[in-house]
Design an enzyme around this catalytic site. Structure first.
Site, PDB file in Angstrom:
ATOM      1  N   GLU A  62       0.815  -1.157  -0.194  1.00 34.85           N
ATOM      2  CA  GLU A  62       0.213  -0.118   0.034  1.00 34.85           C
ATOM      3  C   GLU A  62       1.048   1.329   0.000  1.00 34.85           C
ATOM      4  OE1 GLU A  62      -0.742  -2.668   1.874  1.00 34.85           O
ATOM      5  OE2 GLU A  62      -2.735  -3.193   1.282  1.00 34.85           O
ATOM      6  N   PHE A 120      -3.662   3.069   6.407  1.00 30.96           N
ATOM      7  CA  PHE A 120      -2.728   3.218   7.646  1.00 30.96           C
ATOM      8  C   PHE A 120      -1.475   2.702   6.996  1.00 30.96           C
ATOM      9  CE2 PHE A 120      -6.851   2.611  10.362  1.00 30.96           C
ATOM     10  CZ  PHE A 120      -7.055   3.727  10.421  1.00 30.96           C
ATOM     11  N   HIS A 162     -10.969  -4.214   9.558  1.00 33.69           N
ATOM     12  CA  HIS A 162     -11.389  -3.923   8.098  1.00 33.69           C
ATOM     13  C   HIS A 162     -12.671  -2.857   8.075  1.00 33.69           C
ATOM     14  CE1 HIS A 162      -9.564  -7.458   6.821  1.00 33.69           C
ATOM     15  NE2 HIS A 162      -9.748  -7.039   5.612  1.00 33.69           N
TER      16      HIS A 162
HETATM   17  C1  LIG Z   1      -2.785  -4.376   4.237  1.00 34.65           C
HETATM   18  C2  LIG Z   1      -3.929  -5.409   3.469  1.00 34.65           C
HETATM   19  N1  LIG Z   1      -4.193  -5.352   1.959  1.00 34.65           N
HETATM   20  C3  LIG Z   1      -5.140  -5.944   1.464  1.00 34.65           C
HETATM   21  C4  LIG Z   1      -5.814  -6.751   2.182  1.00 34.65           C
HETATM   22  C5  LIG Z   1      -6.903  -7.522   1.378  1.00 34.65           C
HETATM   23  N2  LIG Z   1      -6.494  -8.871   1.005  1.00 34.65           N
HETATM   24  C6  LIG Z   1      -6.914  -9.682   2.168  1.00 34.65           C
HETATM   25  S1  LIG Z   1      -6.185 -11.230   1.674  1.00 34.65           S
HETATM   26  C7  LIG Z   1      -5.147 -10.713   0.517  1.00 34.65           C
HETATM   27  C8  LIG Z   1      -4.484 -11.467  -0.200  1.00 34.65           C
HETATM   28  C9  LIG Z   1      -3.471 -11.920   0.625  1.00 34.65           C
HETATM   29  O1  LIG Z   1      -2.719 -12.745  -0.076  1.00 34.65           O
HETATM   30  P1  LIG Z   1      -1.589 -13.932   0.572  1.00 34.65           P
HETATM   31  O2  LIG Z   1      -1.044 -13.042   1.625  1.00 34.65           O
HETATM   32  O3  LIG Z   1      -0.858 -14.652  -0.314  1.00 34.65           O
HETATM   33  O4  LIG Z   1      -2.393 -14.725   1.662  1.00 34.65           O
HETATM   34  P2  LIG Z   1      -3.820 -15.816   1.039  1.00 34.65           P
HETATM   35  O5  LIG Z   1      -4.906 -15.181   1.120  1.00 34.65           O
HETATM   36  O6  LIG Z   1      -3.145 -16.358  -0.382  1.00 34.65           O
HETATM   37  O7  LIG Z   1      -3.307 -16.935   2.175  1.00 34.65           O
HETATM   38  C10 LIG Z   1      -5.734  -9.266   0.116  1.00 34.65           C
HETATM   39  C11 LIG Z   1      -5.047  -8.469  -0.781  1.00 34.65           C
HETATM   40  C12 LIG Z   1      -5.643  -6.705   3.509  1.00 34.65           C
HETATM   41  N3  LIG Z   1      -6.419  -7.425   4.250  1.00 34.65           N
HETATM   42  N4  LIG Z   1      -4.660  -6.003   3.954  1.00 34.65           N
END
Ligand SMILES: Cc1ncc(C[n+]2csc(CCOP(=O)(O)OP(=O)(O)O)c2C)c(N)n1
Ligand SMILES: Cc1ncc(C[n+]2csc(CCOP(=O)(O)OP(=O)(O)O)c2C)c(N)n1
Ligand SMILES: [Mg+2]
Ligand SMILES: [Mg+2]
Lengths: 336, 332, 336, 332
Positions: free
Chosen positions: C66, C94, C135
């Site tokens: 971000e 944040f 969230h």
């Molecule tokens: C700081 C932040 N950015 C974006 C999100 C939205 N988000 C939730 S899970 C995710 C993907 C995460 O990918 P990964 O770390 O590979 O975990 P996975 O879901 O594949 O287990 C996103 C973009 C979030 N929750 N927090």
């Protein structure tokens, strides 16, 4: 002459207050550790001798990694330490905002009370000295909008010492904002005795009593309030100065009581105007103390502007004695 | 040396501009004319100049708190920079930015940053614009060894790499972050090894050698212009003065002997001068008179900049209240 | 029946408003690009067909980075693009706070006006739906404390569309907060015609006129204000609802004018109470409109608490119609 | 296989706990009993369990939004976890955390994080506490391939490495971050190559193999306990369900064939069962009846957890207003 020297010797300034509070608490409790950028070389002047006295395990220089530093402290606190983190300049907190909000402030609540976070973050409000926009923020109002943090903004060395010691013993996260305009003589006050000088959070002080108007000052704003009060006294205006000392928790009863007496209020806050601590105080006063208000609550804050570098531009944007005097006159109907 | 005479002399000229400009700021500091402390690039001139001269004027650049050298090497005029340090209306930022926040958009300098590391993604964004708009420009991003540990540095490198953006990440590794030796804050000796973690080329060069630096950055620029993505170039160099000129650090943290040795053995200006005289340029020898003339010219330029800055008025108080937003000029 | 369907067909909801505004502006100006996490798969539902229509260079999926994403957009804007960044959820801002404050908000000022930053950041206020504390933030007041940003918090689809189009054409950075409680039917409004529906910043709307009390609503707060107004009308109370639509700049004249008429004000703000937008509005009103105030300005905000997960805990902490009704009664002296 | 029977069976038991617990949440979702969507670890059980069983109960752990598996594998009781998902008073966080924010301090689980990447430094802090207090504990830090691009991940790794803290960074690389393939967001194929940028060991293992994962993490744990600092272990695995169960993504982004193939060929549960039966444990053969018994036990445990969660009352409304601060109990 001897008396004067003795009185001088018994003054406590900002940097010594920090030095003493941290040293006393680290001596008292082994779980207290101190971390910060450039701490061991004592670049900021409040950590003399700490490395020798407490050793490298408890006195650590942090890399330029503010987010991890804040999260690290949160984790260490949850696992039994009581970290103090010297973030040096409040403007650097933005780099760690997610850690403050998502981990430091939320963990205890989200996990149903399982976590305890005895951790203190210290940072200077480094304005008024030609540091320009990237070092001169006064962001405590942003953190007031985040539940779960305690916030102190002391206006003199003795209060700083007493509050900081309380903060270090608190099992909750505390943000300690140190107004750098008070680093020098403006921040000095009578040195408290002994190593048990503790000031509770949420208890305002009233450094000057008065009856015509209440001036609530925050951090360096207290000085302007007191200076204005002295000037106004010469004109027969009696100003009561209230220093909340901690913004979270805020001593609402003390502020309301003062305004109930005077019927008028000016708030002096070095933060940017919009959504400032002054805004909160004004809003709260009108909500809870409307009946006693005989004039508008006026805010003397920094203008909503970034901090310009040039010495010919900077100071005008901040609160000053003159602005406080003008506001007091306005609420007293002494001028339009 | 491999470089043509014109380029070699320009390297020297810009290194001298940085050195003499900053020596002038030291004088101004002692004369009480500087409103604030300044972070000097003295000792790091070869690295900065080698990097900048490998780009064109319309390429982009961002930097950090140790900021004077970057716009100078990128080609900014000295008058506006010096006036800025004095907080004058004639400053390149109208006196509002000051030493840590210089910028000269006319030479692609999109701004230095007092928040360490914070301008790194801005350079990536400039690279993105170049890519989307197809201008063929590149973005040169200056940061220090300390800044390499900021999270945003990591995010920026990954982003530039995964999108193959025309960015050159240029680390001035001067061995110190304020009072702490780089190796106590950073878990690797050379920042350039991190490049592999982004699948981009990483190289460490001698930052006291403007030619080596120039060549490494020129290769990275060529790669970027070919659309092959970013590179990381690390220049090993040294901060000859205190972190900020005028700062008094309570506890001694680095040996004076270390500092003295760098001044004696590794000062890039005498080193490069000697080399120019000894080796000559690719297209012919260089003689001392030419170098002396350049130095005299730069000295005059710097003197004029100090004069300009002194003469420049302070901004009007209302200037503090301008430029927060861009306001559309209402057509008359 | 036919009329009803036609009326229904002519409604514009939040997601279509975003879809239309972005599509129209990207069609109009090639320099506008759209970036966000999970944009190409259209996970959030407002980017259907963009990849096909505008191609991979202008429609980009961002990594979980971000801070770099925000700084990237700032740099791209300074170098000639007009990025829209979909940050999806406001709580993720944040992570990028330093970039918002130090680069997006400060660059133009610090560099003496050399920089232009035509960039829009969009993010949902994703509360009220069981997403829990990580969230569900509503952090726009924190950004109101940062000079140099423009902030919109629309309360219906047509306003969202018109303001977002204006934002995309603005040469200054705009934060667009999208109250997710309005994603469904609550956010619908009469669809504007054509692709030239532009709403200027700093101009409030008055979705309901009245004479007894002014209720200022922010984002989803407008709905509670309108619902309360309808209920109160049945009791003979005439409520005027004012929707500032943009918080920076704020339409102070409109708010002051309404309160000059009614003498009473309640502010409904889904943000946390302390240092909220409601606090700012109350403070400003008492400062500039004190003479017309016949009762305290009351704030109906979220309680200063993180968002609990359990459906049995969450909703009580937010503003509601009932809380607005109670506050209006209080300012009218209808109950203690 | 090299593992002793007791450990091998415990691996299977915990993998089954995750699988059956999450299958139960799917049922609860369809029955309309879940207040929100859940991020399932189904398909990733071997990686999670292998990692957790290489630590002790009093070692620390932090995780992410895909959170159920972590505390389950760390040894948390299922009742409190299931009640938490339902927002009940008997939940491990009293119903205030929910699916994305599970924590069970009694087994070292210091909390999962809905903000991706945000709990990574918290694990480093727990490692710091272990180091300063000399408890000999380690901290296990779960994060995804997507989280690897967050700045705080970089900062945390550098910090842990430079201070040689007892931390195991464990990346569940499931190939996807919501709708985007990891390789489109991350500039390297294997996250583990980034370890070299911090001077720590980095290894990639087959995350569908609990034994390989266990062994890699056990080696990292041993290293950490010896005071040699952190390691990065990357487990290649796969997300078998949609990003969140119940989420409907508008545009198809991954081939159903890819998903089917993982289910068919790489489902860790049948794979491990088969292997146990085929290879036996280091100290003797394993027979099907034992495995069936374990599955039956776990099924009963999960059933009981669902029952417990259903019976648990909702929290009182006032519960929303507790636990913001720690309040010292006033002695009576
Ligand atoms: C700081 C932040 N950015 C974006 C999100 C939205 N988000 C939730 S899970 C995710 C993907 C995460 O990918 P990964 O770390 O590979 O975990 P996975 O879901 O594949 O287990 C996103 C973009 C979030 N929750 N927090
Ligand atoms: C985000 C942030 N953290 C800390 C500081 C304080 N600070 C200013 S310069 C500096 C050291 C930077 O080191 P490096 O990146 O190596 O640059 P150098 O000063 O050596 O040129 C620090 C800690 C800052 N300005 N910004
Ligand atoms: Mg350095
Ligand atoms: Mg993933």
């Amino acid at each position: 002459m001897t008396v004067t020297s003795a009185r001088r010797a018994a003054q406590l300034g900002f940097l010594q207050a920090i030095q003493q509070a941290q040293h006393e608490e680290m001596t008292r409790d082994e779980r207290v550790i101190l971390m910060g950028q450039d701490l061991r070389a004592n670049v900021f002047g409040a950590a003399q001798g700490f490395l020798d006295d407490f050793g490298p395990s408890r006195v650590r220089d942090l890399p330029l990694s503010e987010a991890a530093s804040v999260g690290l402290a949160a984790g260490a606190a949850m696992a039994g330490l009581r970290p103090i983190v010297d973030l040096t300049v409040a403007s650097f907190m933005f780099c760690a905002m997610d850690q403050f909000v998502s981990q430091v402030a939320k963990s205890r609540y989200m996990f149903g009370g399982q976590a305890r976070l005895p951790v203190v973050f210290r940072q200077a409000l480094y304005y008024h000295g030609g540091t320009a926009a990237h070092h001169a923020d006064r962001p405590y109002p942003m953190f007031m909008n985040v539940p779960g943090l305690k916030i102190m903004v002391p206006s003199n060395g003795p209060d700083l010492k007493g509050l900081l010691k309380t903060a270090i013993r608190d099992d909750n996260p505390v943000l300690c904002f140190e107004d750098a305009t008070l680093w020098g003589r403006h921040g000095r006050g009578p040195a408290p005795d002994g190593d048990d000088h503790l000031i509770p959070f949420g208890v305002a002080s009233v450094p000057r009593e008065g009856s015509d108007v209440t001036v609530v000052g925050i951090g360096g704003g207290v000085r302007h309030a007191l200076d204005a009060a002295a000037d106004l006294a010469a004109e027969g205006v009696s100003v009561e100065v209230v220093d909340p000392r901690t913004l979270v928790p805020m001593d609402w009863p003390a502020i309301l009581a003062s305004v109930a007496k005077t019927g008028r209020c000016v708030v002096v806050d070095p933060a940017n105007r919009t959504c400032s601590a002054a805004s909160e105080i004004a809003a709260h006063l009108v909500e809870e103390g409307f009946a006693s208000l005989r004039a508008p609550v006026l805010r003397v804050t920094s203008d909503d502007m970034h901090v310009p570098f040039s010495p010919k531009l900077e100071k005008q944007i901040y609160p000053s004695k003159e602005k406080v005097v003008a506001a007091v006159r306005r609420v007293l109907g002494m001028e339009k | 040396m491999d470089l043509k005479r014109e380029l070699a002399l320009e390297l020297l000229r810009r290194m001298l501009r940085i050195r003499l400009f900053e020596e002038a700021t030291i004088d101004l500091f002692h004369a009480g004319e500087l409103p604030a402390m300044v972070h000097l690039s003295i000792g790091q001139e070869a690295a900065i100049t080698g990097a900048c001269l490998a780009t064109e004027t319309d390429d982009y650049m961002t930097g950090n708190h140790r900021s004077h050298g970057h716009p100078i090497a990128k080609g900014a005029g000295l008058d506006g920079l010096m006036a800025e340090l004095l907080g004058k209306a004639g400053g390149v930022c109208k006196g509002k930015g000051g030493s840590m926040h210089l910028a000269d958009f006319s030479v692609g300098s999109l701004g230095e940053s007092g928040i360490v590391g914070s301008a790194i993604p801005v350079a990536v964004g400039a690279g993105l614009a170049a890519d989307v708009l197809g201008t063929g420009r590149v973005a040169l991003c200056f940061f220090g060894d300390g800044a390499a540990n900021e999270g945003v540095c990591h995010e920026s490198m990954n982003l530039a790499a995964v999108w193959k953006l025309p960015v050159i990440f240029f680390c001035e590794n001067n061995g110190w972050a304020v009072s702490v030796r780089a190796t106590e804050l950073t878990s690797v000796e050379n920042i350039s090894v991190r490049a592999a973690g982004y699948g981009m080329p990483g190289v460490t060069v001698d930052g006291q050698d403007p030619v080596a630096t120039y060549e490494a950055v020129a290769a990275a620029v060529a790669r970027a212009r070919r659309g092959e993505g970013p590179s990381l170039v690390e220049a090993r160099t040294y901060r000859f003065h205190e972190h900020a000129y005028g700062l008094r650090v309570k506890n001694a943290y680095r040996d004076q002997a270390e500092v003295d040795e760098w001044w004696r053995e590794r000062d890039p200006l005498p080193l490069f001068r000697r080399r120019l005289l000894d080796e000559g340029a690719a297209d012919g020898p260089v003689d001392a008179a030419v170098l002396d003339a350049i130095e005299a010219e730069v000295r005059a330029e710097v003197g004029a900049a100090v004069e300009y800055a002194r003469q420049s008025p302070y901004p009007e108080p209302e200037e503090a209240y301008r430029d927060l937003y861009h306001v559309e000029e209402v057509p008359a």
